[in-house]
Design an enzyme around this catalytic site. Structure first.
Site, PDB file in Angstrom:
ATOM      1  N   GLU B 194      22.822  53.581  -7.016  1.00  0.00           N
ATOM      2  CA  GLU B 194      23.956  52.356  -6.542  1.00  0.00           C
ATOM      3  C   GLU B 194      24.846  52.790  -5.544  1.00  0.00           C
ATOM      4  O   GLU B 194      25.169  52.115  -4.584  1.00  0.00           O
ATOM      5  CB  GLU B 194      24.443  51.583  -7.816  1.00  0.00           C
ATOM      6  CG  GLU B 194      23.643  50.566  -8.435  1.00  0.00           C
ATOM      7  CD  GLU B 194      22.821  51.469  -9.545  1.00  0.00           C
ATOM      8  OE1 GLU B 194      22.992  52.547  -9.759  1.00  0.00           O
ATOM      9  OE2 GLU B 194      21.867  50.684 -10.098  1.00  0.00           O
ATOM     10  N   HIS B 263      26.048  45.707 -20.369  1.00  0.00           N
ATOM     11  CA  HIS B 263      25.298  45.024 -19.597  1.00  0.00           C
ATOM     12  C   HIS B 263      25.918  43.474 -19.634  1.00  0.00           C
ATOM     13  O   HIS B 263      25.181  42.584 -19.000  1.00  0.00           O
ATOM     14  CB  HIS B 263      23.925  44.699 -20.006  1.00  0.00           C
ATOM     15  CG  HIS B 263      22.909  46.067 -19.419  1.00  0.00           C
ATOM     16  ND1 HIS B 263      23.430  47.422 -20.438  1.00  0.00           N
ATOM     17  CD2 HIS B 263      22.115  46.268 -18.452  1.00  0.00           C
ATOM     18  CE1 HIS B 263      22.550  48.161 -19.594  1.00  0.00           C
ATOM     19  NE2 HIS B 263      21.842  47.700 -18.876  1.00  0.00           N
TER      20      HIS B 263
END
Lengths: 360, 460
Positions: B194, B263
């Site tokens: 990322e 998450h």
């Protein structure tokens, strides 16, 4: 060529010695010509001498203005490392891009940015490249393809890979010179970038300026595999080479190979420049982590400017007077930049609110 | 001309120091770079180098002197060809004399330093025209895909990159079909990296390309937040307007279902905190499409927060070639007169549900879909509060420094006299999101929490 001793620079000008070194230079030149790239012409040498001297004098002046309180905050001087950017810039062509971290004044001058605009940015004035809003670590020039000037160690590496991505996307054969220091070589995003650069064969040259210290920590103390950083791309299949970063011609030679590699679509390449910064990490660093002898040895025996000066004098390509004229010219440019950086007004208070967002 | 050597500032905070030691004496020749003195700063003892070459004509401050103010002349340097006679003419022989404030000179100040004025107020853009033409029913994921498809077809410089966006057709099938249509050059599968691909996207945007960077979820963008804030959001400012990053970072945000604490979180207030970013978080498919198209065309970095639970929900979407919704404009999705409820993303649905329940109890709620978190359409909120005199802010994220905190502060500043009750905030519980089904439900704000908050501000 890379190992040529800079003692030459201090060789006295007895005619016999001069003749001998002239012969040596000629021999070197012919040997080089026989292998590949043409040797530096006297004009090249004069140019590199001038360009490196400009960086040196500019940085000394910046240090002085800092001392006078005209430059604030962080200020990282490039003194000692001049051969790296001048040698690499000599390999570029129109459209090639440059990005680096925060020890960036030398890179800006090398790309041809105006010393006045750079110095005025250091003093935080309207006439600076970022209108005084960036400072020493954050300057940019779209015109000269200089993409900063980044203050977070290692963050410029993915950005540089992205610039290379764009060069490839647009179908050019241009390259992006992405500079990092040795300290950045332990940042994860550097290896994320290595991986993507190889996957996508990006035209990026990762130039590691190994000046031996990340702030006060030596490479030996921070690198698990020792001082050699050019092999850090091995896991990603990136060829890497060690270069004498104190010798502008060695840098240029390695740079030419690297640029050719990238332009041919072969993907990224790593050049590790063994170099040295004479000053502390930033202005307030007393540099107690290294000995005076170490610094003096580099200054006296491996100075990149003295090396070229020696080649010019010994090779009979320039007289002391010729070089003095260059010194004078450079001094004048720097002095004008310093004047401009003090005369240029501070940015208008209204500038506080501009350049946050562009109108959609 | 003699040169005055001044007491240097050798750290960002030094105002005076001790001249610890002279390494040269009068009559010594010095060259630029020679260490001539040692100076103790507030932090360390530093070597002080000559900047010019010449001969030390006179030492003005003896070694050992403490409290020497920065910029005090400490020595005089004779230039080539000068001798001591130059000293007197330079008038430098009086060390006690007030240091003639050396050169630096005040910058030609253009204006008296004005008090840092408040940021210029920005007017919200005009809302999109009411659509009266034909519509088609689309799921949010299809609307997002269509937006990217249309913009990629329209502009060659738009490309899409992220994990599983190409061959896998999108982890949540949002990018379905794009690879086949636009090819691998423009629809790019990235490694799981990322920070790397976010930075790479920003570098490409500096060069004028218009990347759409998909994060599989925004939770993973925390790996990349330095590149988003320091590189994407700040470069336009730091470069004095020379270069910015026209880039869209998009992906699902907020809680999904039973995926645990790492998450499940809402990043709206994190990104909205930062100048230089726009933050958008749509609810309906029509807004998802129109706002994503606007985001791709926007010359600034845009954070586009989607919601996994909404991907499969269908809405009517204008059947138009070029449906655009302006960034920065909220939408009143249910008019009412008794209480204002603001929400964004998945909370809009819950707010509407709450409004139905409130209606049954005789409370007529006005529901505003913020759509854009930054810039925030304060005007629309204030206008509504002027009518209802009550407001409940809803978000899935945590309360501290959340979007609701900002709305509460803005209402105090801009609608204080219109409020008949304190601003109420409905938000996620201030804990990492738990996994157990019952606890997760307790942690996330439900329609019933909104009903209760609305009744409270109506004193019912």
């Amino acid at each position: 060529m890379a190992n040529e001793s800079s003692k030459k620079s201090s060789a006295k000008k007895s005619s016999a010695k001069q003749a001998a070194s002239k012969r040596a230079a000629a021999k070197r030149a012919s040997r080089k010509a026989a292998t590949k790239a043409p040797a530096a012409t006297p004009d090249d040498l004069m140019q590199y001498y001038r360009d490196m001297l400009l960086i040196r004098r500019f940085e000394e002046k910046a240090g002085q203005l800092y001392g006078m309180g005209l430059i604030g905050g962080f200020c990282h001087l490039y003194i000692g490392q001049e051969a790296v950017v001048i040698g690499m810039q000599a390999c570029t062509k129109e459209g090639d891009c440059v990005i680096t971290s925060y020890r960036d004044h030398g890179h800006m001058l090398a790309t041809g940015m105006d010393p006045k605009g750079v110095m005025a940015e250091l003093t935080g004035r309207e006439g600076g490249y970022s209108k005084g809003k960036g400072g020493s670590m954050h300057m940019f020039s779209k015109e000269k393809n200089f993409y900063g000037g980044h203050g977070i160690v290692g963050a410029q590496v993915p950005l540089g890979a992205g610039i290379a991505f764009a060069l490839q996307y647009k179908g050019t054969d241009n390259v992006c010179l992405t500079y990092t220091g040795d300290g950045a070589m332990n940042q994860g995003q550097v290896y994320e970038s290595f991986n993507m650069a190889t996957l996508w064969k990006l035209p990026v040259i990762f130039v590691i300026e190994n000046n031996k210290y990340g702030m006060g920590t030596s490479v030996e103390r921070s690198s698990a595999t020792g001082a050699n950083l050019h092999d850090r791309g091995k896991a990603h299949g990136i060829p890497g080479f060690e270069v004498d970063g104190m010798d502008v011609l060695a840098v240029r030679e390695a740079g030419e190979d690297a640029v050719a590699h990238c332009r041919a679509g072969k993907g990224p390449i790593i050049l590790e420049m063994k170099t040295y910064r004479y000053r502390g990490h930033s202005m307030s660093d007393p540099a107690k982590y290294r000995s005076k002898e170490e610094v003096n040895k580099m200054r006296q025996q491996h100075d990149p400017i003295d090396l070229v000066r020696g080649r010019l004098i010994d090779g009979g390509h320039a007289s002391e007077e010729d070089l003095k004229a260059i010194d004078k010219e450079v001094k004048q440019i720097v002095s004008e930049a310093a004047d401009f950086s003090q005369q240029s007004p501070e940015p208008d208070p209204s500038e506080l609110w501009t350049d946050v967002l562009l109108d959609a | 001309m003699t040169i005055q050597v001044l007491m240097p500032a050798l750290s960002p905070t030094m105002t005076e120091g001790t001249l610890a030691k002279w390494n040269v004496k009068e009559g010594d020749a010095v060259a630029s770079g020679d260490v001539i003195a040692e100076i103790e700063t507030d932090k360390a003892t530093m070597e002080f180098e000559a900047v010019d070459e010449g001969v030390i004509g006179q030492i003005l401050v003896a070694e050992g002197t403490e409290g020497v103010a920065v910029n005090t002349p400490i020595a005089v340097l004779l230039e080539e060809g000068e001798d001591e006679s130059a000293l007197s003419s330079a008038g430098a022989s009086a060390p006690a004399a007030a240091p003639a404030e050396p050169e630096p000179a005040e910058p030609a100040q253009s204006a008296p330093a004005a008090p840092a004025a408040a940021a210029p107020a920005e007017a919200a853009p005009a809302a999109e025209a009411e659509w009266t033409g034909p519509t088609k029913t689309l799921a949010v994921r299809e609307a997002l895909r269509d937006a990217m498809w249309e913009e990629m077809a329209r502009d060659e410089s738009v490309f899409l990159m992220g994990e599983e966006v190409a061959e896998y057709q999108g982890a949540y099938k949002v990018t379905q079909g794009l690879l086949d249509e636009f090819g691998a050059k423009r629809v790019i599968d990235t490694p799981i990296t990322e920070q790397g691909f976010a930075g790479l996207g920003v570098g490409a945007a500096f060069m004028g390309l218009r990347p759409i960077v998909e994060f599989m979820t925004f939770n993973f963008a925390m790996q990349a937040i330095d590149q988003i804030i320091n590189s994407a959001a700040k470069t336009l400012y730091m470069s004095g307007g020379q270069m910015g990053a026209p880039i869209v970072f998009r992906g699902p945000n907020g809680a999904a279902s039973r995926v645990g604490a790492q998450h499940s979180q809402c990043y709206a207030s994190w990104y909205a905190h930062c100048p230089g970013l726009k933050v958008v978080s749509p609810w309906s498919a029509a807004d998802a499409k129109g706002l994503l198209k606007s985001a791709i065309r926007d010359p600034n970095p845009v954070i586009f927060l989607e919601n996994e639970m909404l991907y499969g929900q269908s809405f009517e979407v204008p059947d138009a070639d070029d449906w655009l919704v302006p960034i920065g404009k909220a939408k009143v999705v249910r008019p009412g007169k008794d209480v204002t409820i603001t929400a964004f993303s998945i909370m809009v649905g819950r707010a509407l549900e709450a409004a139905e329940k409130l209606a049954e109890e005789g409370i007529d709620a006005e529901v505003i879909d913020l759509r854009s978190i930054r810039p925030l359409d304060v005007e629309t909120i204030v206008r509504s509060v002027q009518k209802t005199n009550r407001i409940v802010s809803c978000e899935e994220g945590w309360p501290f420094a959340g979007v609701g905190s900002e709305i509460a502060a803005l209402m105090m500043e801009r609608a204080f006299d219109w409020l008949d009750a304190p601003v109420a905030r409905v938000h996620g519980a201030d804990v990492p999101l738990p996994y157990a089904a019952n606890l997760e439900k307790l942690a996330l704000p439900q329609a019933q929490s909104i009903v209760e908050a609305a009744k409270a501000v109506c004193y019912r």
